[in-house]
Enzyme design. Structure first.
Site, mmCIF file in Angstrom:
data_model
loop_
_atom_site.group_PDB
_atom_site.id
_atom_site.type_symbol
_atom_site.label_atom_id
_atom_site.label_comp_id
_atom_site.label_asym_id
_atom_site.label_seq_id
_atom_site.Cartn_x
_atom_site.Cartn_y
_atom_site.Cartn_z
ATOM 1 C CB CYS A 104 -0.626 -0.120 1.382
ATOM 2 S SG CYS A 104 -2.606 -0.948 0.774
ATOM 3 C CB ILE A 105 0.913 4.290 -2.281
ATOM 4 C CG1 ILE A 105 1.337 3.239 -3.013
ATOM 5 C CG2 ILE A 105 2.363 5.551 -1.877
ATOM 6 C CD1 ILE A 105 1.203 3.479 -4.695
#
Length: 105
Positions: A104-105
């Site tokens: 996940c960014i």
């Protein structure tokens, strides 16, 4: 390390607000985190994902990606984005009191 208070309990979090000690999480805390995330009242469909996230974290040490959620949780990717519009895996992980999923960014 930052600390936030949910349900009258001080919770250590990382710089993005994810729990660093998932064992401290309780369901009443989830409601508070959801409101902060702009979700509002959690429905039964939200709880399916939140509990799934916690179960996967317990087994694998990380939360599932959106793709895995859509294939294995019983909730479609389209519905995931309706339930958690700001990013299903990331938002659901935060509400579930687990660290941000890998990828996940």
């Amino acid at each position: 390390m930052p600390v936030v208070t949910y349900d009258n309990t001080d919770i250590p979090v990382d710089d993005e607000g994810f729990f660093t000690e998932p064992a401290l999480w309780t369901e009443p805390m989830a409601e508070q985190v959801a409101k902060e995330a702009g979700i509002g009242t959690l429905t039964d469909r939200h709880w399916i994902i939140i509990r799934f996230m916690r179960d996967q974290y317990a087994v694998k040490g990380t939360g599932p990606t959106v793709r895995v959620l859509g294939k294995t949780s019983g909730v479609s990717v389209k519905e995931l984005y309706q339930l958690f519009p700001k990013g299903p895996a990331k938002t659901a992980a935060k509400i579930a009191g687990i660290p941000k999923p890998r990828g996940c960014i």
